[in-house]
Design a protein around this motif. Sequence first.
Motif, PDB file in Angstrom:
ATOM      1  N   VAL A 121      44.788  29.881  36.133  1.00 46.16           N
ATOM      2  CA  VAL A 121      43.331  29.867  36.295  1.00 46.16           C
ATOM      3  C   VAL A 121      42.882  31.002  37.220  1.00 46.16           C
ATOM      4  CG1 VAL A 121      41.382  28.533  37.185  1.00 46.16           C
ATOM      5  CG2 VAL A 121      43.152  27.400  35.834  1.00 46.16           C
ATOM      6  N   GLY A 122      43.639  31.212  38.322  1.00 46.48           N
ATOM      7  CA  GLY A 122      43.287  32.261  39.264  1.00 46.48           C
ATOM      8  C   GLY A 122      43.348  33.650  38.641  1.00 46.48           C
ATOM      9  N   VAL A 123      44.384  33.915  37.858  1.00 44.53           N
ATOM     10  CA  VAL A 123      44.507  35.226  37.205  1.00 44.53           C
ATOM     11  C   VAL A 123      43.370  35.429  36.212  1.00 44.53           C
ATOM     12  CG1 VAL A 123      45.915  36.598  35.615  1.00 44.53           C
ATOM     13  CG2 VAL A 123      46.995  35.392  37.521  1.00 44.53           C
ATOM     14  N   TYR A 124      43.044  34.389  35.467  1.00 50.10           N
ATOM     15  CA  TYR A 124      41.957  34.515  34.482  1.00 50.10           C
ATOM     16  C   TYR A 124      40.619  34.777  35.170  1.00 50.10           C
ATOM     17  CZ  TYR A 124      38.662  33.346  30.801  1.00 50.10           C
ATOM     18  OH  TYR A 124      37.621  33.393  29.901  1.00 50.10           O
ATOM     19  N   LEU A 125      40.344  34.026  36.244  1.00 50.27           N
ATOM     20  CA  LEU A 125      39.067  34.212  36.949  1.00 50.27           C
ATOM     21  C   LEU A 125      38.977  35.589  37.582  1.00 50.27           C
ATOM     22  CD1 LEU A 125      38.659  30.705  38.656  1.00 50.27           C
ATOM     23  CD2 LEU A 125      37.488  31.585  36.625  1.00 50.27           C
ATOM     24  N   LEU A 126      40.078  36.053  38.174  1.00 46.74           N
ATOM     25  CA  LEU A 126      40.067  37.384  38.789  1.00 46.74           C
ATOM     26  C   LEU A 126      39.959  38.474  37.729  1.00 46.74           C
ATOM     27  CD1 LEU A 126      40.292  39.019  41.391  1.00 46.74           C
ATOM     28  CD2 LEU A 126      42.782  38.972  41.150  1.00 46.74           C
ATOM     29  N   GLY A 127      40.638  38.289  36.610  1.00 46.52           N
ATOM     30  CA  GLY A 127      40.611  39.298  35.546  1.00 46.52           C
ATOM     31  C   GLY A 127      39.282  39.377  34.837  1.00 46.52           C
ATOM     32  N   THR A 128      38.485  38.315  34.919  1.00 46.33           N
ATOM     33  CA  THR A 128      37.176  38.302  34.251  1.00 46.33           C
ATOM     34  C   THR A 128      36.039  38.216  35.258  1.00 46.33           C
ATOM     35  OG1 THR A 128      37.304  35.892  34.002  1.00 46.33           O
ATOM     36  CG2 THR A 128      38.107  37.237  32.162  1.00 46.33           C
ATOM     37  N   ALA A 129      36.286  38.644  36.499  1.00 42.40           N
ATOM     38  CA  ALA A 129      35.265  38.568  37.549  1.00 42.40           C
ATOM     39  C   ALA A 129      34.064  39.422  37.172  1.00 42.40           C
ATOM     40  CB  ALA A 129      35.864  39.043  38.878  1.00 42.40           C
ATOM     41  N   HIS A 130      32.906  39.037  37.683  1.00 43.54           N
ATOM     42  CA  HIS A 130      31.634  39.739  37.430  1.00 43.54           C
ATOM     43  C   HIS A 130      31.307  39.780  35.943  1.00 43.54           C
ATOM     44  CE1 HIS A 130      31.700  40.861  41.617  1.00 43.54           C
ATOM     45  NE2 HIS A 130      32.865  41.470  41.473  1.00 43.54           N
ATOM     46  N   ARG A 131      31.717  38.730  35.223  1.00 42.76           N
ATOM     47  CA  ARG A 131      31.428  38.599  33.799  1.00 42.76           C
ATOM     48  C   ARG A 131      31.993  39.753  32.976  1.00 42.76           C
ATOM     49  NH1 ARG A 131      25.114  36.507  33.768  1.00 42.76           N
ATOM     50  NH2 ARG A 131      25.464  34.631  35.007  1.00 42.76           N
ATOM     51  N   SER A 132      33.011  40.416  33.501  1.00 44.76           N
ATOM     52  CA  SER A 132      33.626  41.506  32.757  1.00 44.76           C
ATOM     53  C   SER A 132      34.649  40.934  31.779  1.00 44.76           C
ATOM     54  CB  SER A 132      34.319  42.470  33.720  1.00 44.76           C
ATOM     55  OG  SER A 132      35.280  41.765  34.479  1.00 44.76           O
ATOM     56  N   GLN A 133      34.961  41.742  30.763  1.00 48.77           N
ATOM     57  CA  GLN A 133      35.924  41.302  29.760  1.00 48.77           C
ATOM     58  C   GLN A 133      37.340  41.429  30.306  1.00 48.77           C
ATOM     59  OE1 GLN A 133      35.657  43.442  26.127  1.00 48.77           O
ATOM     60  NE2 GLN A 133      36.897  41.991  24.973  1.00 48.77           N
TER      61      GLN A 133
END
Length: 323
Positions: A121-133
């Motif tokens: 979950v942490g990797v996904y949230l960090l990888g998609t931060a600021h609504r980026s793809q």
Amino acid sequence: MGALIVLVVAGVGGLAVGSHPIELAAVVEAIRAYDPTDGDHTIVVASRIPRTVLGVVVGVCLGLAGALMQAVTRNPLAEPGLLGINAGASLAVVIGISYLGVTTVAGYLPLAFLGAAITAVGVYLLGTAHRSQGTPVRMALAGAAISIVLGALTRSILLGDQAAFNQFRYWAVGSLQGRGFDVIGTVLPFALLGVAITLLLARSLNAVALGDETSRALGVNAGLVRGASALAVVLLAGAATAAAGPIAFVGLAAPHIVRSIVGPDQRLLLPATLVVAPAFLVAADVIGRWAIAPGELQTGIAAAILGGPVFVFLVRSRRMASL
């Protein structure tokens, strides 16, 4: 078929190769007519058969987890080790050893699942931060960053707890050595559940790969597929890590090897990974035992040495962009 032959050869070789070489005739005799008073028979039955079976289970889990992560994230670099999932499971196990007194694989298992899930979950949230793809590079950087932080936390705990360090060090390098059928029995239900979910998702993953709108038109709920895939990854990666420690590259290399042969169709890729991934891991384990005999190279190190060149090839290959 080639991978199946490699798996059979590596499996048979694994029963004979080791710090104490055993002739194939003695291996066959140990299986056919086990004599508990014969030292060679005891080594084969009590140590090397469970080791080979566990190698197959762990290889299947890591290979399918990598294939699922690559399919769902459209990221050719996705793999439990590279995206920090194994590091999260490791930190949870270290916390269990150091602060909760956990000493068995059965105790490691829920901790590994919890650590793997939180890290995913942490990797996904960090990888998609600021609504980026969540692009492949962004997700890989997020996984690397979280993996480094979790690794530092793990080392800081171990440096302050000598007893935990002694218990953790063999598990941490990734090894199939010393694990019996009790370990296999503990993780097998979770591994089988993860495998079943993965295979059931094969057709839906093909639809999701076409985009959310197209998959919706085909009657596939992309969100549900991604959620089920995440559950399967946690089950597979958690079971493998709890049983053998963090082993990298299998989940990266095996799906790419299969994809280069059968293409991106998940209905072919996932079943083929069931054979190629354990063949890769069991072969690495046997080569690790054979290369420095009578010593032994731990499975995780041998897999990394074999997987490293594959990773370099993949980074330089244009196939990575064609997922």
